[in-house]
Scaffold this active site. Structure first.
Site, short mmCIF file in Angstrom:
data_model
loop_
_atom_site.label_atom_id
_atom_site.label_comp_id
_atom_site.label_asym_id
_atom_site.label_seq_id
_atom_site.Cartn_x
_atom_site.Cartn_y
_atom_site.Cartn_z
N TRP A 1 -2.57 -1.27 -3.80
CA TRP A 1 -1.26 -0.72 -3.42
C TRP A 1 -0.72 -1.57 -2.28
O TRP A 1 -1.20 -1.51 -1.15
CB TRP A 1 -1.45 0.73 -2.97
CG TRP A 1 -0.22 1.46 -2.54
CD1 TRP A 1 0.65 1.11 -1.54
CD2 TRP A 1 0.29 2.69 -3.07
NE1 TRP A 1 1.66 2.03 -1.41
CE2 TRP A 1 1.46 3.01 -2.33
CE3 TRP A 1 -0.13 3.55 -4.08
CZ2 TRP A 1 2.21 4.17 -2.58
CZ3 TRP A 1 0.62 4.69 -4.32
CH2 TRP A 1 1.78 5.00 -3.57
N ASP A 2 0.29 -2.35 -2.59
CA ASP A 2 0.79 -3.35 -1.65
C ASP A 2 2.08 -2.87 -0.99
O ASP A 2 2.77 -1.97 -1.49
CB ASP A 2 1.04 -4.65 -2.42
CG ASP A 2 0.88 -5.89 -1.55
OD1 ASP A 2 0.94 -5.76 -0.31
OD2 ASP A 2 0.72 -6.98 -2.12
N MET A 3 2.45 -3.51 0.11
CA MET A 3 3.69 -3.20 0.83
C MET A 3 4.06 -4.49 1.56
O MET A 3 3.44 -4.84 2.55
CB MET A 3 3.40 -2.07 1.81
CG MET A 3 4.63 -1.48 2.46
SD MET A 3 4.74 -1.89 4.19
CE MET A 3 6.01 -0.78 4.73
N ASP B 1 -4.13 -12.15 3.91
CA ASP B 1 -3.85 -13.09 2.82
C ASP B 1 -4.53 -14.43 3.06
O ASP B 1 -4.51 -15.30 2.19
CB ASP B 1 -2.33 -13.30 2.69
CG ASP B 1 -1.71 -12.23 1.81
OD1 ASP B 1 -2.46 -11.51 1.12
OD2 ASP B 1 -0.47 -12.10 1.81
C1 GLA Z 1 0.79 -9.69 -0.92
C2 GLA Z 1 -0.71 -9.49 -1.05
C3 GLA Z 1 -1.29 -10.56 -1.93
C4 GLA Z 1 -0.62 -10.52 -3.28
C5 GLA Z 1 0.87 -10.67 -3.12
C6 GLA Z 1 1.60 -10.46 -4.44
O1 GLA Z 1 1.06 -10.82 -0.18
O2 GLA Z 1 -1.33 -9.49 0.20
O3 GLA Z 1 -2.67 -10.39 -2.06
O4 GLA Z 1 -0.93 -9.32 -3.93
O5 GLA Z 1 1.39 -9.74 -2.19
O6 GLA Z 1 2.96 -10.58 -4.31
#
Ligand code: GLA
Length: 729
Positions: free
Chosen positions: A476-478, A547
């Protein structure tokens, strides 16, 4: 009894295994802070409130009330009436005036701990935690404030929170409400906090606490990459094993402030709570506001003890997921392997190769929905892109399952792309200020999660996908912070509530998700690690740490993160080289050892990496199977820090029974003309005799810890080794 009240002396005491916290009530009913520190065994006294000294207390010397208020060590200071230090509660009345004063009215002591409505919070059984609720009142406003303290005996933690109830007849505005305060005499404190940026989160920084206010904070709508809702005050010379540490950590994922203020009288006020910037809450008669929880700990034995208290506490009393104490599947994520350029065939290729080497789950990252082939569209359109995922998601998942891997999927549910069907239909669902072009970040806007129909839509999208196939994991990203705070749904009076209502919306969504899908493995993420906080741990047992997966960058990120959070919560992967963030080339083996100190997985194109790296994957997956339990459940010891020495890094994980200790050493830079390096290890039973696995070398725990262990035979940069010590006697 870990919580007691001495009615004669008007002292409340909270004891944990190694700490005591004392609160005193003055004759007028002010609630004062007497002591927090090493455990007291005997009778307690209130003289540290200094009410026998000038300016005395207001009932003795009415003239000097302002001097009293500006000096007295308050448990929960209020604004507007003469305490000019940082206040924790500012209330504006119907006339538009700000002022509040709290007096003790009563208390309750009970076993266990109440839930906090709509918020993540720690929990514990009656025999594990005792709670003190101090009921305070402002008679003029008709305001009730409940200060809640829960003492967790084993972990040396006190969880604090505050509830504000309008029992009067006026419409009140809360303009500031923090959750905890600690007023202490200064002891030449230094302030330790975690700062960062995208791809370099939670670096430890420390410096002298000067006169005035020093703070870390976020007003970005999330706990943030930049600063972290953690603050510690430490005495000079504090290290891993010595020194006094007072630490606070906020169970909240939005705006926060963590501040220490050194005053004219050389006292220190440490506070933590929701940032007051852009915060205002309307409190009508009969309404209540619940402020989030602060986790407080004291260690008289340095940072190492603080770390282990936090780790045990989060594992035992914050993380609810069934995966908390369970092996996590070794996953391979396609983000750094393909970015947006993938299809069913490519994913199946990766899955097929991954299976051969012992990888257990494929995670399909960003780019599977709408028409998203770049980061500039489709957020909000959560329909599978069948041009890429030919035959649909169900068929893909079935094939991946046939190969023998589980399947996980990425979402960014809180967002909306201007180029999306959703935005075309509901432009008013985005957070924006009417008449002003909203600022885009990564080509996207943020959804107004204060709005019930938006929550419904978002939840339905995620749930529908999860029901459509055998999906066992969600990332679940933001990926952006909030700006242009405006909701077309909230009225004029309530716009100041949007930041907090947004966070409550996130919590409501994730609560619903983990309730409907209790076996789901949820991993939170925010552009890497911008929402790595205890609030999110309540919903997900792991959070993507950064990241930046470069092994050397990760040493510093993981050192800072593990200062507070268990290794089992840190999303860590072996990734591609040259590293996508810094271009560095590190040995595959080192990348594996560093990722082992987290959840462990892969983020690379397994079909393309060099053969000599590929050969190491089966070995690494075996390594994970061997050590996952120790790393997830064990005690963590920081032995050396590359951040400090610029040459090498070392940490250890010891099983609770001290029968095994795993030491990881990384030589970051080689040094010419050098000998083996001696390090004082930790985590052993001094009485025990340990054999270093795969050798006939035997050491007493005492020798390893007091005399040291030699790191031998390192040649080159970025080299690492695991040392597994097993107790024999
Ligand atoms: C964020 C996440 C990454 C990846 C990208 C996808 O930066 O941290 O791991 O999932 O989004 O857009």
């Amino acid at each position: 009894m870990s919580v007691y009240y001495d009615g004669n002396k008007k002292i409340f005491g909270l004891h944990t295994k190694n700490t005591s916290y004392l609160i005193g009530i003055t004759p007028e009913g002010y609630v004062g802070h007497i002591y927090y520190g090493d455990r007291l065994q005997k009778e307690t006294e209130a003289y540290l409130l200094r009410t026998e000294e000038a300016p005395y207390t207001p009932s003795v010397n009415k003239r000097e009330k302002s001097s009293f208020l500006d000096f007295f060590p308050m448990e929960f200071p209020t604004g507007g009436v003469g305490d000019y230090r940082e206040s924790c509660l500012n209330i504006r009345n119907e006339d538009g005036c700000m002022g509040c004063e709290l007096f003790y009215e009563g208390h309750e002591i009970f076993g266990g701990k109440k839930k906090l409505e709509g918020l993540p919070a720690s929990f514990g059984a009656e025999e594990q935690v005792q709670t003190l609720e101090l009921i305070c009142k402002d008679p003029v406003l008709g305001l009730k404030v409940i200060l809640s303290y829960s003492a967790f005996e084993e972990e040396d933690i006190i969880a604090r929170s505050v509830q504000v109830v309008n029992e009067g007849t006026q419409k009140l505005k809360i303009e500031k409400v923090y959750s905890a305060c600690l007023d202490m005499d200064n002891e030449s404190f230094e302030m330790l906090s975690l700062h960062g940026s995208w791809a370099r989160e939670r670096h430890i920084q420390q410096g002298e606490l000067r006169y005035g206010k020093q703070m870390v904070s976020s007003a970005r709508g999330e706990s943030s990459h930049q600063e972290h809702p953690f603050l510690a005050l430490v005495t000079p010379g504090t290290g891993q094993q010595q020194g006094k540490v007072y630490a606070m950590n906020f169970v909240y994922s939005g705006n926060f402030i963590a501040q220490a203020e050194r005053t004219q009288f050389d006292m220190v006020r440490m506070v933590m709570g929701i940032h007051q910037e852009e915060f205002c809450w309307n409190l009508k008669p009969g309404e209540a506001f619940q402020a989030p929880e602060v986790i407080l700990t004291y260690s008289g034995q340095g940072l190492g003890k603080m770390t282990r208290s936090f780790h045990d506490f989060y594992r035992n009393h914050m993380i609810r997921s069934p995966y908390n104490h369970k092996k996590r599947p070794i996953l391979i994520n396609n983000w750094e392997a393909t970015y947006f350029d993938f299809n069913t065939e490519k994913l199946l290729d990766i899955a097929g190769e991954a299976k051969k080497d012992g990888i257990e789950m494929l995670v399909m990252d960003d780019g599977w929905f709408g028409k998203r082939n770049l980061d500039d569209s489709s957020l909000g359109d959560w329909q599978v892109n069948e041009t890429k995922i030919t035959g649909g998601l169900k068929a893909l998942v079935e094939k991946v399952n046939e190969i023998g891997l589980e399947f996980g999927i990425w979402f960014e549910p809180e967002m909306i792309s201007p180029d999306s069907e959703l935005y075309r239909q509901h432009p008013d669902w985005a957070i924006q200020i009417r008449g002003r072009e909203a600022t885009q970040s990564r080509c996207q806007y943020v959804l107004d999660l204060s709005r019930p129909e938006v929550l419904e839509y978002v939840y339905d999208c995620v749930a529908k996908i999860l029901h459509s196939a055998n999906i066992v994991y969600v990332k679940w990203d933001m990926n952006r912070q909030l700006s242009d705070l405006g909701s077309s749904w909230l009225d004029r009076e309530s716009q100041g509530e949007l930041f907090h209502r947004y966070v409550l919306g996130v919590y409501a969504l994730q609560e619903r998700l983990v309730s409907e899908f209790p076996d789901l493995l949820l991993e939170n993420c925010s552009g890497g690690g911008a929402r790595f906080d205890p609030g999110m741990l309540y919903y997900s047992p792991q959070i993507w740490c950064s990241d930046d997966a470069d092994a050397i960058e990760r040493l510093v990120i993981q050192e800072g993160t593990s200062l507070v959070y268990p290794l089992s919560t840190m999303g860590a992967h072996v990734s591609d080289c040259p590293n996508h963030s810094v271009g560095r080339v590190t040995p595959f083996e080192t990348r594996g050892h560093v990722a082992l100190a987290g959840t462990f997985g892969y983020e690379l194109d397994i079909t393309k990496i060099p053969a000599e790296d590929r050969k190491l994957i089966p070995e690494q997956t075996r390594m994970y199977h061997k050590y996952h339990e120790l790393i997830r459940e064990g005690d963590y010891y920081r032995i050396a820090s590359y951040r400090e020495n610029h040459l090498y890094d070392c940490w250890a994980v010891a099983s609770k029974d001290k029968k095994e200790v795993l030491v990881t050493y990384v030589q970051v830079l080689g040094v010419p003309n050098s000998h083996s390096r001696k390090l004082y290890l930790q985590g052993f039973d001094p009485e025990g005799v340990y054999r270093l696995e795969d050798t006939e070398e035997r050491y007493t725990g005492e020798m390893l810890m007091k005399a040291g262990f030699l790191m031998r035979g390192f040649w080159g940069d970025f080299k690492s080794r695991l040392y597994h010590f097993i107790r024999e006697a």
